[in-house]
Scaffold this motif. Sequence first.
Motif, short mmCIF file in Angstrom:
data_model
loop_
_atom_site.label_atom_id
_atom_site.label_comp_id
_atom_site.label_asym_id
_atom_site.label_seq_id
_atom_site.Cartn_x
_atom_site.Cartn_y
_atom_site.Cartn_z
N VAL A 182 17.98 -21.39 -20.94
CA VAL A 182 17.02 -20.31 -20.71
C VAL A 182 16.25 -20.55 -19.42
CG1 VAL A 182 14.95 -19.17 -21.58
CG2 VAL A 182 16.79 -19.76 -23.17
N GLU A 183 15.84 -21.79 -19.17
CA GLU A 183 15.12 -22.12 -17.95
C GLU A 183 15.96 -21.84 -16.71
OE1 GLU A 183 13.63 -26.11 -18.02
OE2 GLU A 183 13.20 -26.02 -20.17
N VAL A 184 17.26 -22.19 -16.79
CA VAL A 184 18.15 -21.98 -15.66
C VAL A 184 18.34 -20.49 -15.40
CG1 VAL A 184 20.49 -22.34 -14.79
CG2 VAL A 184 19.33 -24.17 -16.03
N CYS A 185 18.44 -19.70 -16.46
CA CYS A 185 18.58 -18.25 -16.30
C CYS A 185 17.32 -17.65 -15.69
CB CYS A 185 18.88 -17.60 -17.65
SG CYS A 185 20.52 -18.01 -18.29
N GLU A 186 16.17 -18.18 -16.05
CA GLU A 186 14.92 -17.70 -15.45
C GLU A 186 14.85 -18.08 -13.97
OE1 GLU A 186 12.12 -15.81 -16.48
OE2 GLU A 186 13.80 -15.21 -17.74
N LYS A 187 15.38 -19.24 -13.64
CA LYS A 187 15.44 -19.63 -12.22
C LYS A 187 16.32 -18.66 -11.45
CE LYS A 187 16.15 -24.00 -11.27
NZ LYS A 187 16.84 -25.31 -10.99
N ASP A 188 17.41 -18.23 -12.06
CA ASP A 188 18.29 -17.27 -11.40
C ASP A 188 17.58 -15.93 -11.22
OD1 ASP A 188 21.05 -16.99 -10.36
OD2 ASP A 188 21.15 -15.35 -11.80
N ARG A 189 16.80 -15.53 -12.21
CA ARG A 189 16.04 -14.28 -12.10
C ARG A 189 15.10 -14.34 -10.91
NH1 ARG A 189 11.22 -12.88 -12.85
NH2 ARG A 189 10.63 -14.85 -13.83
N ARG A 190 14.39 -15.47 -10.76
CA ARG A 190 13.45 -15.61 -9.64
C ARG A 190 14.17 -15.60 -8.30
NH1 ARG A 190 11.23 -19.34 -13.39
NH2 ARG A 190 12.18 -21.11 -12.30
N ALA A 191 15.37 -16.21 -8.26
CA ALA A 191 16.15 -16.24 -7.02
C ALA A 191 16.55 -14.82 -6.61
CB ALA A 191 17.38 -17.11 -7.20
N ARG A 196 21.66 -15.16 -20.16
CA ARG A 196 22.24 -14.83 -18.85
C ARG A 196 21.96 -13.39 -18.45
NH1 ARG A 196 23.69 -15.43 -14.08
NH2 ARG A 196 25.62 -16.39 -13.40
N LYS A 197 21.55 -12.57 -19.43
CA LYS A 197 21.23 -11.18 -19.11
C LYS A 197 20.08 -11.08 -18.11
CE LYS A 197 17.99 -10.55 -22.98
NZ LYS A 197 17.78 -9.91 -24.30
N ALA A 198 19.29 -12.16 -17.97
CA ALA A 198 18.16 -12.15 -17.04
C ALA A 198 18.58 -11.81 -15.63
CB ALA A 198 17.46 -13.50 -17.06
N SER A 199 19.81 -12.20 -15.25
CA SER A 199 20.29 -11.91 -13.89
C SER A 199 20.43 -10.41 -13.66
CB SER A 199 21.63 -12.61 -13.66
OG SER A 199 21.51 -14.01 -13.84
N GLU A 200 21.02 -9.71 -14.63
CA GLU A 200 21.20 -8.27 -14.47
C GLU A 200 19.88 -7.52 -14.63
OE1 GLU A 200 24.66 -6.24 -15.82
OE2 GLU A 200 25.74 -8.13 -16.18
N VAL A 201 19.00 -8.03 -15.45
CA VAL A 201 17.67 -7.43 -15.55
C VAL A 201 16.95 -7.54 -14.21
CG1 VAL A 201 15.40 -7.64 -16.63
CG2 VAL A 201 17.46 -7.82 -18.04
N ALA A 202 17.06 -8.70 -13.57
CA ALA A 202 16.45 -8.89 -12.25
C ALA A 202 17.10 -7.97 -11.22
CB ALA A 202 16.57 -10.34 -11.81
N GLY A 203 18.42 -7.82 -11.29
CA GLY A 203 19.12 -6.94 -10.38
C GLY A 203 18.63 -5.50 -10.49
N ALA A 204 18.44 -5.05 -11.74
CA ALA A 204 17.92 -3.69 -11.96
C ALA A 204 16.50 -3.54 -11.43
CB ALA A 204 17.97 -3.36 -13.45
N SER A 205 15.72 -4.62 -11.56
CA SER A 205 14.34 -4.58 -11.10
C SER A 205 14.25 -4.43 -9.59
CB SER A 205 13.61 -5.85 -11.55
OG SER A 205 12.31 -5.91 -11.02
#
Length: 305
Positions: free
Chosen positions: A86-95, A140-149
Amino acid sequence: MRVFLTGATGFIGSAIVSELNKAGHRVLGLARSDEGARALMAAGAEVHRGNLEEPETLRSGAAKSDGVIHCAFDHSAFGNDISKFVEVCEKDRRAIEALGDALRGSDRPLVITSGTGMGNAVPGQPATEDHFDLNHPNPRKASEVAGASVAERGVNVSVVRLPQVHDTVKQGLITYAIQVAREKRASAYIGEGLNRWPAAHVLDVAHLYRLALEKHEAGGRYHSVAEEGVSMREIAEVIGRGLHVPVVSLSQEQAPAHFGWLAMFAGFDMPASSALTRQRLGWRPTGPGLIADLEQMRWGGAITQ
């Protein structure tokens, strides 16, 4: 194009560097170490020093590029401890947020990375590009959520969703399954082993990233899937042959003791389609299949009982 590439020294990223170079693009690769910088220069890429922990290095790399491919994902941060996923996925979201900041309003493409599982709409049916499950249990959905944001803020974002990416050295989650089989001296599947994992050769995956970049279609979702689904039993059997260990069926209750953190994935049925991707990009994978690559592996000798 001058393309800023994160993950440029990794398994998939290094193949993308070669793919972009062959097509006449210039690569600005992210490197966090001197060793990584040397590897990038040897591959014909420019070097941009930084890492996923330093958002400003991501913003500055994106700012001086005509487009961005973000395929870095910090697998080393969680190793075999799935609780850190989860932490790694959040790091990807921030990136992704940082990269988006530098591209806002420019129409320069940002290609991000996700997994094919995000496209699963109906259990047992192949995941499709036109579906995204916001309630998917995979972090891993955090990446696509960030992309939409960032897309809502004027960034041209598209997504490449990955299956098990392979060659004769690495095969995604299957690489960990091989490690487990070595340690346990048995190659296992769960139940009848009919659950399926999609797959694609690493060179075909690199080619798809380039096509997605050049298409730069805002909101595009692409599945890098050459094989819709290879059964876990078939995977376990080829591992057993390679290591000369028995192949066994486990119950769901027995799986955690054998697989460890991999147990949460080992029983998933995850087929995925790339029909829309092939139609939209003209992508035609030509590389070896997953089983063919596993059969060509250098197994390092049989396990002695």
